[in-house]
Design a protein around this motif. Sequence first.
Motif, mmCIF file in Angstrom:
data_model
loop_
_atom_site.group_PDB
_atom_site.id
_atom_site.type_symbol
_atom_site.label_atom_id
_atom_site.label_comp_id
_atom_site.label_asym_id
_atom_site.label_seq_id
_atom_site.Cartn_x
_atom_site.Cartn_y
_atom_site.Cartn_z
ATOM 1 N N GLU A 198 0.828 -1.193 0.000
ATOM 2 C CA GLU A 198 0.000 0.000 0.000
ATOM 3 C C GLU A 198 0.869 1.253 0.000
ATOM 4 O O GLU A 198 2.042 1.217 0.398
ATOM 5 C CB GLU A 198 -0.912 0.007 1.229
ATOM 6 N N GLN A 199 0.290 2.370 -0.440
ATOM 7 C CA GLN A 199 1.002 3.637 -0.363
ATOM 8 C C GLN A 199 1.392 3.916 1.085
ATOM 9 O O GLN A 199 0.609 3.710 2.014
ATOM 10 C CB GLN A 199 0.121 4.765 -0.889
ATOM 11 N N GLY A 200 2.624 4.338 1.287
ATOM 12 C CA GLY A 200 3.121 4.629 2.629
ATOM 13 C C GLY A 200 3.865 3.478 3.282
ATOM 14 O O GLY A 200 4.317 3.598 4.413
ATOM 15 N N THR A 201 4.041 2.373 2.554
ATOM 16 C CA THR A 201 4.807 1.245 3.088
ATOM 17 C C THR A 201 6.286 1.619 3.199
ATOM 18 O O THR A 201 6.849 2.263 2.311
ATOM 19 C CB THR A 201 4.670 0.011 2.177
ATOM 20 N N LEU A 202 6.924 1.194 4.284
ATOM 21 C CA LEU A 202 8.372 1.355 4.448
ATOM 22 C C LEU A 202 8.942 0.061 5.003
ATOM 23 O O LEU A 202 8.545 -0.386 6.080
ATOM 24 C CB LEU A 202 8.692 2.506 5.401
ATOM 25 N N VAL A 203 9.838 -0.546 4.234
ATOM 26 C CA VAL A 203 10.611 -1.690 4.718
ATOM 27 C C VAL A 203 12.011 -1.155 4.992
ATOM 28 O O VAL A 203 12.766 -0.861 4.067
ATOM 29 C CB VAL A 203 10.646 -2.836 3.686
ATOM 30 N N TYR A 236 10.585 -7.595 -9.728
ATOM 31 C CA TYR A 236 9.797 -7.476 -10.949
ATOM 32 C C TYR A 236 8.551 -6.657 -10.636
ATOM 33 O O TYR A 236 7.615 -7.131 -10.002
ATOM 34 C CB TYR A 236 9.400 -8.869 -11.475
ATOM 35 N N MET A 237 8.553 -5.408 -11.067
ATOM 36 C CA MET A 237 7.441 -4.500 -10.813
ATOM 37 C C MET A 237 6.388 -4.670 -11.897
ATOM 38 O O MET A 237 6.689 -4.578 -13.091
ATOM 39 C CB MET A 237 7.929 -3.051 -10.800
ATOM 40 N N TRP A 238 5.152 -4.927 -11.462
ATOM 41 C CA TRP A 238 4.060 -5.068 -12.422
ATOM 42 C C TRP A 238 3.156 -3.846 -12.435
ATOM 43 O O TRP A 238 2.659 -3.428 -13.479
ATOM 44 C CB TRP A 238 3.236 -6.323 -12.110
ATOM 45 N N ARG A 239 2.936 -3.252 -11.281
ATOM 46 C CA ARG A 239 2.011 -2.118 -11.172
ATOM 47 C C ARG A 239 2.512 -1.150 -10.106
ATOM 48 O O ARG A 239 3.047 -1.563 -9.083
ATOM 49 C CB ARG A 239 0.613 -2.620 -10.798
ATOM 50 N N GLY A 240 2.341 0.147 -10.362
ATOM 51 C CA GLY A 240 2.713 1.155 -9.381
ATOM 52 C C GLY A 240 4.196 1.452 -9.373
ATOM 53 O O GLY A 240 4.895 1.248 -10.375
ATOM 54 N N SER A 241 4.698 1.915 -8.236
ATOM 55 C CA SER A 241 6.122 2.249 -8.131
ATOM 56 C C SER A 241 6.600 2.045 -6.705
ATOM 57 O O SER A 241 5.817 2.056 -5.754
ATOM 58 C CB SER A 241 6.388 3.692 -8.575
ATOM 59 N N SER A 276 9.576 0.680 -11.240
ATOM 60 C CA SER A 276 8.231 0.629 -11.815
ATOM 61 C C SER A 276 8.240 -0.434 -12.899
ATOM 62 O O SER A 276 9.288 -1.056 -13.161
ATOM 63 C CB SER A 276 7.873 1.994 -12.411
ATOM 64 N N PRO A 277 7.104 -0.685 -13.570
ATOM 65 C CA PRO A 277 7.152 -1.623 -14.703
ATOM 66 C C PRO A 277 8.123 -1.200 -15.796
ATOM 67 O O PRO A 277 8.532 -2.027 -16.614
ATOM 68 C CB PRO A 277 5.707 -1.618 -15.210
ATOM 69 N N LYS A 278 8.522 0.069 -15.788
ATOM 70 C CA LYS A 278 9.487 0.561 -16.768
ATOM 71 C C LYS A 278 10.927 0.475 -16.272
ATOM 72 O O LYS A 278 11.861 0.742 -17.041
ATOM 73 C CB LYS A 278 9.176 2.017 -17.130
ATOM 74 N N GLU A 327 13.107 -0.300 1.081
ATOM 75 C CA GLU A 327 12.057 -0.165 0.082
ATOM 76 C C GLU A 327 10.925 0.670 0.662
ATOM 77 O O GLU A 327 10.561 0.513 1.835
ATOM 78 C CB GLU A 327 11.521 -1.546 -0.324
ATOM 79 N N SER A 328 10.327 1.539 -0.175
ATOM 80 C CA SER A 328 9.211 2.347 0.273
ATOM 81 C C SER A 328 8.300 2.678 -0.904
ATOM 82 O O SER A 328 8.726 2.648 -2.068
ATOM 83 C CB SER A 328 9.697 3.645 0.930
ATOM 84 N N THR A 329 7.049 2.994 -0.571
ATOM 85 C CA THR A 329 6.073 3.397 -1.592
ATOM 86 C C THR A 329 5.451 4.728 -1.169
ATOM 87 O O THR A 329 4.300 4.778 -0.730
ATOM 88 C CB THR A 329 4.982 2.327 -1.774
ATOM 89 N N PRO A 330 6.195 5.833 -1.289
ATOM 90 C CA PRO A 330 5.706 7.116 -0.793
ATOM 91 C C PRO A 330 4.586 7.726 -1.632
ATOM 92 O O PRO A 330 3.818 8.550 -1.114
ATOM 93 C CB PRO A 330 6.958 8.001 -0.838
ATOM 94 N N LEU A 331 4.472 7.353 -2.910
ATOM 95 C CA LEU A 331 3.550 8.050 -3.802
ATOM 96 C C LEU A 331 2.299 7.241 -4.137
ATOM 97 O O LEU A 331 1.187 7.770 -4.101
ATOM 98 C CB LEU A 331 4.269 8.438 -5.096
ATOM 99 N N VAL A 332 2.469 5.975 -4.510
ATOM 100 C CA VAL A 332 1.349 5.126 -4.917
ATOM 101 C C VAL A 332 1.600 3.715 -4.402
ATOM 102 O O VAL A 332 2.709 3.369 -3.985
ATOM 103 C CB VAL A 332 1.176 5.093 -6.456
ATOM 104 N N SER A 333 0.585 2.881 -4.450
ATOM 105 C CA SER A 333 0.748 1.474 -4.090
ATOM 106 C C SER A 333 1.493 0.737 -5.200
ATOM 107 O O SER A 333 1.694 1.268 -6.297
ATOM 108 C CB SER A 333 -0.613 0.828 -3.844
ATOM 109 N N ALA A 334 1.909 -0.479 -4.906
ATOM 110 C CA ALA A 334 2.675 -1.261 -5.879
ATOM 111 C C ALA A 334 2.302 -2.738 -5.789
ATOM 112 O O ALA A 334 1.936 -3.236 -4.719
ATOM 113 C CB ALA A 334 4.175 -1.090 -5.644
#
Length: 249
Positions: A49-54, A67-72, A86-88, A103-110
């Motif tokens: 989810e957005q806001g995750t921090l490992v 391997y990123m499929w969705r989000g960033s 990201s997927p790119k 690892e973190s998801t500060p902007l969107v979920s992944a």
Amino acid sequence: MFNVLRAEPKTTFEYGPFRIRRMRPGQILPERGDDAFGPLSVIDHANLEQGTLVKMHEHNNDEILSYMWRGSMVHEDSAGNRVPLSPKKLMMMNAGESFWHEESTPLVSAEMLQIFIRPRKANLEARVQFMERRDGPKQNAWTLIGAPEGIESPLEIRQAIYVYDIRLDTDTTIEIPTHPGFAQWLYVMDGEITIGGHTLGKGDAISDETSALTPATATKETTLVCFLVYLDAESVLEGTISGKFGNVK
């Protein structure tokens, strides 16, 4: 006969804002008695989810493909990198003797796969690699993501494993990549296919130790990830994650 490994909700666990379904890919071939599929040890299908921090943590002797499929997701490491994935933009951490990352998801979920591979040898040099591409998986054409040392590919894996992906249009039929002496392990990242008389949905996998998989047909828009693995490759059990499960040659 093809073997199918179905997505099992009971293998899912949650830590606050992220959820992981942990796969032991070798369970697709129960006659081998190994939870690892040769050196392909563990695959985590993760939703963050957005806001995750490992927080910053260490890995040793794991070859880790993100391997990123969705989000960033933002990757930071002990080599001084701070890189949005990201997927790119995919990433391979060859953890070797020691490698730290966060690892973190500060902007969107992944949504992603984190793939743990046993290296051919312990305590190799630690490093990180990145693969950039324009639009994520190609439409109706396989992309080589990673390959063993000495094979030209975007990411180098210090093990006898090839990794490909593809995005299929509905009603498209595609042959599955092969390499002599390597077993196939095909994963449905999203969507649905029919293959070898089976229908596979999101989170399902199919394989056979000796026979090549037949072509797959997408019944809806589908993303597939294919692993080609030399099952008897020499590998080590010293990995932080990859060394914990199954037997070793």
